[in-house]
Write an enzyme that holds these catalytic residues in place. Structure first.
Site, PDB file in Angstrom:
ATOM      1  CE  LYS A 178      39.699   8.410  23.462  1.00 13.53           C
ATOM      2  NZ  LYS A 178      38.642   7.646  22.783  1.00 13.53           N
ATOM      3  CD  GLU A 181      37.010   3.405  24.107  1.00 13.21           C
ATOM      4  OE1 GLU A 181      37.104   4.472  24.198  1.00 13.21           O
ATOM      5  OE2 GLU A 181      37.791   2.566  24.855  1.00 13.21           O
ATOM      6  N   GLY A 231      36.416  11.083  32.712  1.00 10.17           N
ATOM      7  CA  GLY A 231      36.221   9.689  32.653  1.00 10.17           C
ATOM      8  C   GLY A 231      36.355   8.980  33.998  1.00 10.17           C
ATOM      9  CB  THR A 235      41.413   6.444  32.385  1.00  4.66           C
ATOM     10  OG1 THR A 235      40.922   5.317  31.858  1.00  4.66           O
ATOM     11  CG2 THR A 235      41.771   7.145  30.990  1.00  4.66           C
ATOM     12  N   GLY A 236      41.967   8.350  34.804  1.00  4.16           N
ATOM     13  CA  GLY A 236      42.502   9.828  35.050  1.00  4.16           C
ATOM     14  C   GLY A 236      43.722   9.590  35.802  1.00  4.16           C
ATOM     15  CD  GLU A 253      33.367  15.123  36.152  1.00  3.90           C
ATOM     16  OE1 GLU A 253      33.637  13.933  36.947  1.00  3.90           O
ATOM     17  OE2 GLU A 253      32.629  15.020  35.341  1.00  3.90           O
ATOM     18  CB  CYS A 287      30.219  12.459  36.853  1.00  6.65           C
ATOM     19  SG  CYS A 287      29.569  14.099  36.318  1.00  6.65           S
ATOM     20  CD  GLU A 388      31.637   6.986  39.122  1.00  5.60           C
ATOM     21  OE1 GLU A 388      32.904   6.612  38.354  1.00  5.60           O
ATOM     22  OE2 GLU A 388      31.151   7.891  38.879  1.00  5.60           O
TER      23      GLU A 388
HETATM   24  O1  TXE Z   1      36.011   4.966  31.109  1.00  3.89           O
HETATM   25  P1  TXE Z   1      37.265   5.508  30.652  1.00  3.89           P
HETATM   26  P2  TXE Z   1      35.031   3.950  30.775  1.00  3.89           P
HETATM   27  C1  TXE Z   1      33.407   5.762  35.348  1.00  3.89           C
HETATM   28  C2  TXE Z   1      32.264   5.201  35.605  1.00  3.89           C
HETATM   29  C3  TXE Z   1      32.334   3.839  34.411  1.00  3.89           C
HETATM   30  C4  TXE Z   1      33.764   3.769  34.293  1.00  3.89           C
HETATM   31  C5  TXE Z   1      34.548   3.156  33.289  1.00  3.89           C
HETATM   32  O2  TXE Z   1      32.257   4.401  36.825  1.00  3.89           O
HETATM   33  O3  TXE Z   1      31.853   2.756  34.856  1.00  3.89           O
HETATM   34  O4  TXE Z   1      34.489   5.016  34.437  1.00  3.89           O
HETATM   35  O5  TXE Z   1      33.878   4.139  32.067  1.00  3.89           O
HETATM   36  C6  TXE Z   1      39.511   7.407  27.046  1.00  3.89           C
HETATM   37  N1  TXE Z   1      44.415   7.764  27.840  1.00  3.89           N
HETATM   38  N2  TXE Z   1      32.931   6.838  34.326  1.00  3.89           N
HETATM   39  O6  TXE Z   1      35.483   2.621  30.436  1.00  3.89           O
HETATM   40  O7  TXE Z   1      38.079   4.392  30.204  1.00  3.89           O
HETATM   41  C7  TXE Z   1      38.272   6.617  26.557  1.00  3.89           C
HETATM   42  O8  TXE Z   1      38.466   6.271  25.352  1.00  3.89           O
HETATM   43  C8  TXE Z   1      43.818   8.468  27.349  1.00  3.89           C
HETATM   44  C9  TXE Z   1      32.675   8.319  35.180  1.00  3.89           C
HETATM   45  O9  TXE Z   1      34.240   4.578  29.602  1.00  3.89           O
HETATM   46  O10 TXE Z   1      37.942   6.349  31.645  1.00  3.89           O
HETATM   47  C10 TXE Z   1      37.214   7.605  26.796  1.00  3.89           C
HETATM   48  O11 TXE Z   1      37.469   8.721  25.839  1.00  3.89           O
HETATM   49  N3  TXE Z   1      42.374   8.546  27.394  1.00  3.89           N
HETATM   50  C11 TXE Z   1      32.940   9.517  34.085  1.00  3.89           C
HETATM   51  C12 TXE Z   1      37.710   8.413  27.982  1.00  3.89           C
HETATM   52  O12 TXE Z   1      38.987   7.859  28.413  1.00  3.89           O
HETATM   53  C13 TXE Z   1      41.784   7.062  27.571  1.00  3.89           C
HETATM   54  C14 TXE Z   1      31.833   9.244  32.941  1.00  3.89           C
HETATM   55  C15 TXE Z   1      36.687   7.655  29.372  1.00  3.89           C
HETATM   56  O13 TXE Z   1      36.857   6.130  29.448  1.00  3.89           O
HETATM   57  C16 TXE Z   1      42.679   6.166  28.158  1.00  3.89           C
HETATM   58  C17 TXE Z   1      32.385   7.829  32.412  1.00  3.89           C
HETATM   59  C18 TXE Z   1      43.804   6.394  28.158  1.00  3.89           C
HETATM   60  N4  TXE Z   1      45.124   5.583  28.445  1.00  3.89           N
HETATM   61  C19 TXE Z   1      32.530   7.014  33.256  1.00  3.89           C
HETATM   62  N5  TXE Z   1      41.915   4.972  28.132  1.00  3.89           N
HETATM   63  C20 TXE Z   1      32.527  10.820  34.802  1.00  3.89           C
HETATM   64  N6  TXE Z   1      33.447  11.453  35.467  1.00  3.89           N
HETATM   65  O14 TXE Z   1      31.336  11.010  34.632  1.00  3.89           O
HETATM   66  C21 TXE Z   1      40.547   5.254  27.891  1.00  3.89           C
HETATM   67  N7  TXE Z   1      40.688   6.402  27.507  1.00  3.89           N
END
Ligand code: TXE
Length: 495
Positions: A178, A181, A231, A235-236, A253, A287, A388
């Site tokens: 997945k 979005e 992500g 969410t993690g 991660e 990241c 972050e």
């Molecule tokens: O992250 P999300 P977002 C950090 C960075 C950024 C913040 C928010 O600080 O400003 O995260 O970014 C999916 N169950 N990073 O909103 O929401 C979502 O659809 C399962 C650091 O984009 O965590 C997408 O595919 N999945 C990071 C993925 O999670 C879910 C890189 C990441 O989105 C979910 C990006 C759920 N309940 C952002 N909710 C890094 N580690 O490098 C959302 N998702």
């Protein structure tokens, strides 16, 4: 570049419309034009994708393949990606606004993951144990989990997909992938290559949609046996809750707030470039961003001046132009989040010595652009030093001694990466040893490879991607006992 007006979901080797019949507009962060649509997936779509992956795992061509054949298939997928690297890179730049040069480098590199883990597929060796029991043979072998849910972020969709797909498939799992979005199209274009590479139907399925709508359905699905995620920390944590509830293994991660430490005995010109790499490459949307710069007191002013003068010269603009150093922020919500930190920094008392505002430029009419921003006189307890930001924003702190540098660097909930700059290699290694981070770069910054493990300490995640160890994230160990004496005489006592 030809792309489609709409991308459905790739399930069981076929393109399908979302059962909701709803679509998400795909926005170019530079021009802000809607240039395509992706499916707004629902629980029903997730259920179909997981069922396809489960069936493909249990029966048919995939489990019948030898590990050597799986390896050849992965190498063939790597070849397909290499052939289409330029087009996939263009799609990613258009989708997330990152520089074409950066996305091209990532896409040209991504095939290596498939070659490396393809080569590893038939080298997963089990073990035979010595035994203290007479007439017994005991051995173990690694087995795949089954269906892997692989969730990626928008900043490097296909590189992150490669981090997950290559070891998961090499180990013999099937996958439901997945993408975010905010940047799904390149992953959909990747799916177009699967059949040509010889991937049997159901082995890799791709669903798109909002994480908050389909994420729980995917990670909490009873037929998903393993989760791998890149992500946000928030969410993690949510996914970790579901994994704990269902007892599912998890690779996470989650980004960081990495310290880039500059000692007064460093090559300051080199270190200044490293500091700029740390906070401005990918516009800070990475990241491993070295968003906390720790500078020794004796060189603080001189060094900040060097960093500011390089950062000031960075050109913002069209990510497709070869002259551009920094593209737009990937999406509006993220743009607003970053801007929010300007008030926070001010209220906390940091000094803004560069940027701190939205970029205004007559040549850039639309686009979410933020100027390279540098804060000095930052205390490590300030929010800009602890959270972050994921944008072109640097917090510069000072330290007096090695001990103090280590203490400040480790005073963070995160631990993804760190940088150490010093010509004294004994000092650099001494400090690196004491930094709580999954990666430490010495006299360099932001280097990754398919061969070197990558992952976080503390709230930056768990498990490791890349390197041969990563395949173990997708394998479980089964032990066997074989009785050779025929003696099962006492059923009431453990043997
Ligand atoms: O992250 P999300 P977002 C950090 C960075 C950024 C913040 C928010 O600080 O400003 O995260 O970014 C999916 N169950 N990073 O909103 O929401 C979502 O659809 C399962 C650091 O984009 O965590 C997408 O595919 N999945 C990071 C993925 O999670 C879910 C890189 C990441 O989105 C979910 C990006 C759920 N309940 C952002 N909710 C890094 N580690 O490098 C959302 N998702």
């Amino acid at each position: 570049m030809t792309t489609r007006a709409r991308y459905g979901q790739y399930i069981n080797g076929r393109w399908e419309k979302p059962s909701s019949e709803q679509w998400i507009d795909v926005v170019n962060p530079f021009s802000q034009e809607n240039w395509s649509q992706v499916a707004r997936g629902s629980k029903q779509d997730v259920d179909r994708a997981v069922a396809a992956a489960r069936d493909a795992f249990l029966d048919g061509q995939w489990p019948a393949m030898t590990a050597t054949q799986r390896g050849a298939l992965l190498r063939s997928l790597g070849d397909r990606i290499a052939e289409h690297a330029e087009r996939l890179a263009e799609v990613e730049s258009r989708d997330n606004g990152k520089l074409i040069a950066e996305m091209r480098a990532q896409l040209q590199y991504a095939p290596e993951w498939f070659y490396y883990f393809g080569g590893l597929a038939d080298k997963i060796e089990g073990m035979v144990f010595p035994t203290d029991k007479a007439d017994m043979l005991s051995y173990a072998k690694y087995e795949p989990y089954g269906v892997v849910a692989a969730i990626t972020a928008w900043n490097s969709p296909l590189l992150l997909a490669a981090y997950k797909l290559a070891p998961a498939l090499a180990a013999g799992n099937t996958v439901v992938l997945k993408p975010s979005e905010h940047a799904s199209v390149s992953t959909m274009e990747l799916a177009d290559l699967f059949a040509d590479a010889g991937v049997p139907p159901g082995v890799i399925n791709v669903v798109s949609g909002y994480g908050h709508e389909i994420g729980d359905a995917l990670t909490g699905h009873p037929d998903v046996a393993k989760i791998t995620f890149t992500g946000s920390e928030a969410t993690g944590k949510r996914i970790a809750g579901i994994a704990a509830r269902d007892i599912k293994p998890l690779t996470l991660e989650l980004g960081g707030k990495s310290a880039n430490i500059v000692f007064d005995d460093a090559d300051l010109d080199l270190a200044a470039v490293g500091a700029v790499t740390g906070f401005l490459s990918a516009g800070g949307q990475t990241c491993v961003a070295g968003s906390r710069l720790l500078v020794q007191n004796s060189i603080y002013d001189e060094f900040v001046e060097k960093v500011v003068s390089i950062a000031k010269a960075a050109r913002l603009g069209d990510p497709f132009s070869a002259d551009t150093h920094i593209g737009p922020i990937a999406n509006e919500a993220h743009f607003q989040k970053i801007i929010g930190y300007f008030d926070i920094a001010k209220a906390d008392g940091a000094d803004c010595v560069l940027g701190g505002r939205v970029h205004q430029d007559s040549e850039i009419k639309d686009g979410w652009f933020i100027e390279p921003t540098v804060y000095t006189n930052v205390d490590n307890s300030m929010r800009i030093a602890q959270e972050e930001i994921f944008g072109p924003v640097l917090a510069v702190l000072s330290f007096e001694t090695e001990e103090e540098a280590i203490r400040i660097a480790n005073d963070s909930r995160y631990g993804l990466a760190a940088g150490v700059w010093s010509k004294d290699s004994a000092r650099a290694l001494r400090v690196a040893d004491r930094i709580q981070a999954g990666t430490v770069w010495i006299n360099t910054y932001r280097v990754v490879s398919f061969m070197t493990p990558f992952g976080g300490y503390k709230a930056s995640g768990s498990g490791r991607e890349n390197g041969a160890v990563a395949i173990k994230e997708y394998l479980q160990l089964k032990s066997y006992w074989i009785g050779t004496s025929g003696d099962v005489s006492n059923p009431f006592v453990i043997r």
